[in-house]
Design a protein around this motif. Structure first.
Motif, PDB file in Angstrom:
ATOM      1  N   ALA A  47      41.771  39.112  50.003  1.00  0.00           N
ATOM      2  CA  ALA A  47      41.792  37.719  50.442  1.00  0.00           C
ATOM      3  C   ALA A  47      40.513  37.365  51.189  1.00  0.00           C
ATOM      4  N   LEU A  48      40.073  38.275  52.056  1.00  0.00           N
ATOM      5  CA  LEU A  48      38.869  38.033  52.849  1.00  0.00           C
ATOM      6  C   LEU A  48      37.631  37.929  51.976  1.00  0.00           C
ATOM      7  N   ILE A  49      37.448  38.896  51.072  1.00  0.00           N
ATOM      8  CA  ILE A  49      36.211  38.920  50.291  1.00  0.00           C
ATOM      9  C   ILE A  49      36.174  37.772  49.282  1.00  0.00           C
ATOM     10  N   CYS A  50      37.329  37.345  48.795  1.00  0.00           N
ATOM     11  CA  CYS A  50      37.370  36.206  47.869  1.00  0.00           C
ATOM     12  C   CYS A  50      37.022  34.918  48.612  1.00  0.00           C
ATOM     13  N   ARG A  58      29.774  45.373  54.214  1.00  0.00           N
ATOM     14  CA  ARG A  58      30.780  46.110  54.982  1.00  0.00           C
ATOM     15  C   ARG A  58      32.171  45.963  54.371  1.00  0.00           C
ATOM     16  N   VAL A  59      32.533  44.729  54.009  1.00  0.00           N
ATOM     17  CA  VAL A  59      33.841  44.519  53.376  1.00  0.00           C
ATOM     18  C   VAL A  59      33.870  45.226  52.021  1.00  0.00           C
ATOM     19  N   TYR A  60      32.762  45.145  51.291  1.00  0.00           N
ATOM     20  CA  TYR A  60      32.657  45.820  49.999  1.00  0.00           C
ATOM     21  C   TYR A  60      32.866  47.322  50.166  1.00  0.00           C
ATOM     22  N   SER A  61      32.267  47.887  51.211  1.00  0.00           N
ATOM     23  CA  SER A  61      32.387  49.324  51.465  1.00  0.00           C
ATOM     24  C   SER A  61      33.834  49.721  51.723  1.00  0.00           C
ATOM     25  N   PHE A  62      34.547  48.913  52.501  1.00  0.00           N
ATOM     26  CA  PHE A  62      35.954  49.201  52.775  1.00  0.00           C
ATOM     27  C   PHE A  62      36.771  49.166  51.481  1.00  0.00           C
ATOM     28  N   LEU A  63      36.510  48.155  50.651  1.00  0.00           N
ATOM     29  CA  LEU A  63      37.237  48.039  49.387  1.00  0.00           C
ATOM     30  C   LEU A  63      36.892  49.192  48.440  1.00  0.00           C
ATOM     31  N   TYR A  64      35.638  49.610  48.465  1.00  0.00           N
ATOM     32  CA  TYR A  64      35.208  50.688  47.572  1.00  0.00           C
ATOM     33  C   TYR A  64      35.950  51.981  47.872  1.00  0.00           C
ATOM     34  N   THR A  65      36.246  52.225  49.158  1.00  0.00           N
ATOM     35  CA  THR A  65      36.979  53.450  49.509  1.00  0.00           C
ATOM     36  C   THR A  65      38.395  53.433  48.935  1.00  0.00           C
ATOM     37  N   SER A  70      35.185  28.196  41.771  1.00  0.00           N
ATOM     38  CA  SER A  70      34.305  27.187  41.160  1.00  0.00           C
ATOM     39  C   SER A  70      34.192  25.940  42.025  1.00  0.00           C
ATOM     40  N   ARG A  71      35.230  25.669  42.825  1.00  0.00           N
ATOM     41  CA  ARG A  71      35.194  24.523  43.746  1.00  0.00           C
ATOM     42  C   ARG A  71      34.660  24.922  45.114  1.00  0.00           C
ATOM     43  N   HIS A  72      34.288  26.193  45.226  1.00  0.00           N
ATOM     44  CA  HIS A  72      33.760  26.734  46.494  1.00  0.00           C
ATOM     45  C   HIS A  72      34.718  26.428  47.649  1.00  0.00           C
ATOM     46  N   ASP A  73      35.999  26.571  47.340  1.00  0.00           N
ATOM     47  CA  ASP A  73      37.054  26.299  48.316  1.00  0.00           C
ATOM     48  C   ASP A  73      37.507  27.621  48.926  1.00  0.00           C
ATOM     49  N   SER A  74      36.952  27.961  50.067  1.00  0.00           N
ATOM     50  CA  SER A  74      37.234  29.240  50.717  1.00  0.00           C
ATOM     51  C   SER A  74      38.706  29.414  51.063  1.00  0.00           C
ATOM     52  N   LYS A  89      45.123  36.365  47.885  1.00  0.00           N
ATOM     53  CA  LYS A  89      46.193  37.067  48.593  1.00  0.00           C
ATOM     54  C   LYS A  89      47.458  37.111  47.746  1.00  0.00           C
ATOM     55  N   ARG A  90      47.787  35.984  47.111  1.00  0.00           N
ATOM     56  CA  ARG A  90      48.979  35.932  46.266  1.00  0.00           C
ATOM     57  C   ARG A  90      48.856  36.876  45.077  1.00  0.00           C
ATOM     58  N   HIS A  91      47.669  36.926  44.505  1.00  0.00           N
ATOM     59  CA  HIS A  91      47.418  37.819  43.366  1.00  0.00           C
ATOM     60  C   HIS A  91      47.629  39.282  43.775  1.00  0.00           C
ATOM     61  N   ALA A  92      47.071  39.661  44.916  1.00  0.00           N
ATOM     62  CA  ALA A  92      47.210  41.043  45.393  1.00  0.00           C
ATOM     63  C   ALA A  92      48.659  41.359  45.744  1.00  0.00           C
ATOM     64  N   GLU A  93      49.345  40.402  46.357  1.00  0.00           N
ATOM     65  CA  GLU A  93      50.750  40.607  46.713  1.00  0.00           C
ATOM     66  C   GLU A  93      51.616  40.773  45.469  1.00  0.00           C
ATOM     67  N   ASN A  94      51.359  39.961  44.457  1.00  0.00           N
ATOM     68  CA  ASN A  94      52.131  40.065  43.204  1.00  0.00           C
ATOM     69  C   ASN A  94      51.863  41.387  42.501  1.00  0.00           C
ATOM     70  N   SER A  95      50.609  41.840  42.581  1.00  0.00           N
ATOM     71  CA  SER A  95      50.257  43.132  41.999  1.00  0.00           C
ATOM     72  C   SER A  95      50.994  44.252  42.724  1.00  0.00           C
TER      73      SER A  95
END
Length: 226
Positions: A98-101, A154-161, A195-199, A207-213
Motif C-alpha cells: 500500500a505504501l509503495i503504490c 528503503r521500502v523497495y529493500s524491505f519488500l525485496y526481503t 494513471s490519475r496520480h491519485d496517491s 491494500k485491497r489487492h494484497a488483502e484479497n491475495s
C-alpha cells in the motif's frame, strides 16, 4: 539430511552466498527440508560443490529470518514455518504494498503505465491457458515496475526481503477458483489510480489487492472460510 542438493552451476557463483541462501530458503519453504532436520554445513557444501564459507554465511542469514535455529549440542536445525509466521509476513506485505503504490502514484511515468497495462492482460491470458508459472513470473514483473517507479530504495529493500515468500504465497493464492478474474479487476484498479496520480486511491486499491491475495492464500493453504 535426506534432501540432496544439486551442484551450483558455474554461472551462479558470482553471488554465491545469495545463491546458497536462496537454495536453502526455498528448500525450507517448499518443505523439502522439514522442521527438526539438521543442517550439516560440510554436507551441504559438498553437495553444492562449494566451500563451507558461503554455506555458513547463508545459514546465519536463515537464522536472522528465523527459518533455522542453533540448538546447543545439536547444531543448526530447521525451525519450520508456522501459520502465525505466514500471517505476520502477509500483514507486513500488505502495509508495504500500500505504501509503495501510494508513493509510485506521484512519480510513475507513462511508459511504465503502458507496461503495466500490457502485463495485466498477459497475466490473465497466460493463466487462462494454464501457463501458471509464466503467469506468476509476469505478476512479479507487474509489481516490480510499481516498486521501481516509487524510487524509494528503503521500502523497495524491505519488500525485496519478502520477495520469495510473496512469490510462493501468490502461486498458492492463484490456485483459488476465480482468483485470476479478481486479479484482472484489481490490477486495473491499481493502474487507474496510478494513471490519475491519485496517491490515496492507489494506497486503498493496493491494500485491497494484497488483502484479497492473503485471503486467497489462507483459503487454499488452510481451507479457511472467506
Amino acid at each position: 539430511m535426506a534432501y540432496h542438493f544439486s551442484p551450483i552451476k558455474l554461472d551462479d557463483k558470482g553471488h554465491i552466498r545469495d545463491s546458497v541462501f536462496a537454495i536453502l530458503r526455498n528448500a525450507i519453504l517448499d518443505k523439502k527440508l522439514e522442521p527438526g532436520q539438521k543442517l550439516v554445513e560440510r554436507t551441504i557444501a559438498e553437495q553444492l560443490g562449494i566451500s563451507r564459507t558461503p554455506v555458513r554465511e547463508a545459514i546465519n542469514q536463515l537464522v536472522l529470518e528465523r527459518l533455522v535455529t542453533h540448538i546447543p549440542r545439536k547444531g543448526v536445525v530447521v525451525s519450520g514455518f508456522s501459520k502465525a509466521d505466514i500471517i505476520e509476513i502477509l500483514a507486513i506485505r500488505t502495509s508495504l504494498e500500500a505504501l509503495i503504490c501510494s508513493i509510485a502514484a506521484t512519480k510513475i511515468k507513462p511508459r511504465d503505465l503502458k507496461r503495466l497495462e500490457s502485463l495485466a492482460k498477459q497475466i490473465t491470458e497466460e493463466h487462462g491457458k494454464g501457463n501458471y508459472k509464466k503467469s506468476n513470473q509476469l505478476n512479479d514483473k507487474f509489481h516490480e515496475i510499481i516498486y521501481k517507479a516509487a524510487e524509494s530504495p528503503r521500502v523497495y529493500s524491505f519488500l525485496y526481503t519478502l520477495h520469495e515468500y510473496i512469490t510462493k504465497f501468490t502461486q498458492v493464492a492463484y490456485s483459488k477458483p476465480g482468483r485470476s478474474e479478481e486479479v484482472w479487476v484489481e490490477h486495473n484498479e491499481i493502474i487507474e489510480a496510478l494513471s490519475r496520480h491519485d496517491s490515496s486511491q492507489a494506497e486503498v486499491v493496493a491494500k485491497r489487492h494484497a488483502e484479497n491475495s492473503s485471503k486467497a492464500f489462507l483459503k487454499m493453504a488452510y481451507w479457511e472460510k472467506d
